[in-house]
Design a protein around this motif. Sequence first.
Motif, PDB file in Angstrom:
ATOM      1  N   ILE A   1     -56.474  61.281 -51.740  1.00 46.07           N
ATOM      2  CA  ILE A   1     -56.874  60.813 -53.067  1.00 46.07           C
ATOM      3  C   ILE A   1     -56.659  59.306 -53.154  1.00 46.07           C
ATOM      4  CG2 ILE A   1     -56.455  61.003 -55.549  1.00 46.07           C
ATOM      5  CD1 ILE A   1     -55.334  63.818 -54.983  1.00 46.07           C
ATOM      6  N   ALA A   2     -57.689  58.606 -53.596  1.00 42.27           N
ATOM      7  CA  ALA A   2     -57.579  57.170 -53.872  1.00 42.27           C
ATOM      8  C   ALA A   2     -57.672  57.003 -55.382  1.00 42.27           C
ATOM      9  CB  ALA A   2     -58.699  56.402 -53.183  1.00 42.27           C
ATOM     10  N   ARG A   3     -56.661  56.408 -55.965  1.00 39.54           N
ATOM     11  CA  ARG A   3     -56.628  56.296 -57.419  1.00 39.54           C
ATOM     12  C   ARG A   3     -56.801  54.845 -57.856  1.00 39.54           C
ATOM     13  NH1 ARG A   3     -51.973  58.658 -60.155  1.00 39.54           N
ATOM     14  NH2 ARG A   3     -53.467  59.125 -61.780  1.00 39.54           N
ATOM     15  N   PHE A   4     -57.343  54.690 -59.044  1.00 39.35           N
ATOM     16  CA  PHE A   4     -57.523  53.392 -59.698  1.00 39.35           C
ATOM     17  C   PHE A   4     -58.396  52.438 -58.875  1.00 39.35           C
ATOM     18  CE2 PHE A   4     -53.406  55.087 -61.089  1.00 39.35           C
ATOM     19  CZ  PHE A   4     -53.688  55.256 -62.437  1.00 39.35           C
ATOM     20  N   ILE A   5     -59.477  52.955 -58.319  1.00 38.87           N
ATOM     21  CA  ILE A   5     -60.430  52.122 -57.591  1.00 38.87           C
ATOM     22  C   ILE A   5     -61.285  51.389 -58.623  1.00 38.87           C
ATOM     23  CG2 ILE A   5     -62.346  52.118 -55.947  1.00 38.87           C
ATOM     24  CD1 ILE A   5     -59.680  52.942 -54.740  1.00 38.87           C
TER      25      ILE A   5
ATOM     26  N   THR B   1     -69.159  52.318 -50.439  1.00 40.83           N
ATOM     27  CA  THR B   1     -68.863  52.956 -49.156  1.00 40.83           C
ATOM     28  C   THR B   1     -67.518  52.511 -48.588  1.00 40.83           C
ATOM     29  OG1 THR B   1     -70.088  51.265 -47.942  1.00 40.83           O
ATOM     30  CG2 THR B   1     -71.278  53.268 -48.541  1.00 40.83           C
ATOM     31  N   GLU B   2     -67.050  51.314 -48.943  1.00 41.95           N
ATOM     32  CA  GLU B   2     -65.786  50.816 -48.389  1.00 41.95           C
ATOM     33  C   GLU B   2     -64.590  51.688 -48.764  1.00 41.95           C
ATOM     34  OE1 GLU B   2     -65.349  46.675 -49.291  1.00 41.95           O
ATOM     35  OE2 GLU B   2     -67.376  46.230 -48.615  1.00 41.95           O
ATOM     36  N   PRO B   3     -64.342  51.955 -50.063  1.00 39.01           N
ATOM     37  CA  PRO B   3     -63.201  52.826 -50.369  1.00 39.01           C
ATOM     38  C   PRO B   3     -63.407  54.266 -49.904  1.00 39.01           C
ATOM     39  CG  PRO B   3     -64.366  52.248 -52.384  1.00 39.01           C
ATOM     40  CD  PRO B   3     -64.955  51.420 -51.285  1.00 39.01           C
ATOM     41  N   VAL B   4     -64.650  54.741 -49.888  1.00 40.49           N
ATOM     42  CA  VAL B   4     -64.914  56.108 -49.437  1.00 40.49           C
ATOM     43  C   VAL B   4     -64.658  56.228 -47.935  1.00 40.49           C
ATOM     44  CG1 VAL B   4     -66.686  57.882 -49.175  1.00 40.49           C
ATOM     45  CG2 VAL B   4     -66.528  56.599 -51.304  1.00 40.49           C
TER      46      VAL B   4
ATOM     47  N   VAL C   1     -64.841  69.079 -41.462  1.00 38.99           N
ATOM     48  CA  VAL C   1     -66.011  69.083 -42.331  1.00 38.99           C
ATOM     49  C   VAL C   1     -65.539  68.721 -43.733  1.00 38.99           C
ATOM     50  CG1 VAL C   1     -67.805  70.526 -43.354  1.00 38.99           C
ATOM     51  CG2 VAL C   1     -67.201  70.819 -40.972  1.00 38.99           C
ATOM     52  N   ILE C   2     -66.316  67.919 -44.430  1.00 45.12           N
ATOM     53  CA  ILE C   2     -65.964  67.526 -45.794  1.00 45.12           C
ATOM     54  C   ILE C   2     -66.305  68.683 -46.727  1.00 45.12           C
ATOM     55  CG2 ILE C   2     -66.396  65.882 -47.650  1.00 45.12           C
ATOM     56  CD1 ILE C   2     -67.184  63.878 -45.427  1.00 45.12           C
ATOM     57  N   THR C   3     -65.280  69.285 -47.312  1.00 43.65           N
ATOM     58  CA  THR C   3     -65.499  70.439 -48.178  1.00 43.65           C
ATOM     59  C   THR C   3     -65.615  70.047 -49.643  1.00 43.65           C
ATOM     60  OG1 THR C   3     -63.117  70.795 -48.255  1.00 43.65           O
ATOM     61  CG2 THR C   3     -64.364  72.048 -46.627  1.00 43.65           C
ATOM     62  N   GLN C   4     -64.868  69.043 -50.059  1.00 44.67           N
ATOM     63  CA  GLN C   4     -64.931  68.571 -51.442  1.00 44.67           C
ATOM     64  C   GLN C   4     -65.000  67.057 -51.445  1.00 44.67           C
ATOM     65  OE1 GLN C   4     -61.958  69.975 -54.194  1.00 44.67           O
ATOM     66  NE2 GLN C   4     -61.616  71.821 -52.987  1.00 44.67           N
ATOM     67  N   ALA C   5     -65.808  66.524 -52.334  1.00 45.35           N
ATOM     68  CA  ALA C   5     -65.888  65.075 -52.508  1.00 45.35           C
ATOM     69  C   ALA C   5     -66.311  64.817 -53.947  1.00 45.35           C
ATOM     70  CB  ALA C   5     -66.892  64.467 -51.541  1.00 45.35           C
ATOM     71  N   TYR C   6     -65.401  64.254 -54.721  1.00 40.58           N
ATOM     72  CA  TYR C   6     -65.752  63.964 -56.108  1.00 40.58           C
ATOM     73  C   TYR C   6     -65.014  62.731 -56.607  1.00 40.58           C
ATOM     74  CZ  TYR C   6     -61.509  66.758 -56.950  1.00 40.58           C
ATOM     75  OH  TYR C   6     -60.233  67.257 -56.927  1.00 40.58           O
ATOM     76  N   ALA C   7     -65.582  62.116 -57.640  1.00 34.97           N
ATOM     77  CA  ALA C   7     -65.004  60.927 -58.257  1.00 34.97           C
ATOM     78  C   ALA C   7     -64.816  61.200 -59.744  1.00 34.97           C
ATOM     79  CB  ALA C   7     -65.904  59.721 -58.052  1.00 34.97           C
TER      80      ALA C   7
ATOM     81  N   HIS D   1     -61.012  57.649 -59.768  1.00 36.54           N
ATOM     82  CA  HIS D   1     -60.140  58.322 -58.812  1.00 36.54           C
ATOM     83  C   HIS D   1     -61.046  59.122 -57.876  1.00 36.54           C
ATOM     84  CE1 HIS D   1     -57.067  57.157 -61.592  1.00 36.54           C
ATOM     85  NE2 HIS D   1     -57.362  58.084 -62.482  1.00 36.54           N
ATOM     86  N   ILE D   2     -60.968  58.844 -56.577  1.00 33.14           N
ATOM     87  CA  ILE D   2     -61.826  59.517 -55.596  1.00 33.14           C
ATOM     88  C   ILE D   2     -60.984  60.544 -54.839  1.00 33.14           C
ATOM     89  CG2 ILE D   2     -63.414  59.206 -53.672  1.00 33.14           C
ATOM     90  CD1 ILE D   2     -63.511  56.218 -54.429  1.00 33.14           C
TER      91      ILE D   2
END
Length: 119
Positions: free
Chosen positions: A11-15, A49-52, A75-81, A107-108
Amino acid sequence: MATDTTEVKAIARFIRMSPYKVRRVLDQIRGLSYREALIILEFMPYRATEPVLTLLRSAAANAEHNAGLDRAELVITQAYADQGPVLKRFQPRAQGRAYQIRKPTCHITLAVAANAGAK
């Protein structure tokens, strides 16, 4: 989701980016293998694309270190922002007015899992 599948999150927060713009990138990589997602993210023209990309590498490292999974099988199972707090600033305008400037954050979340039959 099967119970025997180990899913690892990062999890990346506060992007400091609009979640709408990040979702445009996440929609392209959801469900892909780790390597395919890396290739696609390298050549996409968006700033999101950089933070992802950083988050995808972090999720793969978490899967390898914490769960003992192989990067080649991920495999990427979940991806949400999700929307984060909005920074509010003011821009001075003519005749004593002030216009509000909204600086959105997000928050990604990326989740990866091992899949023997990866694409």
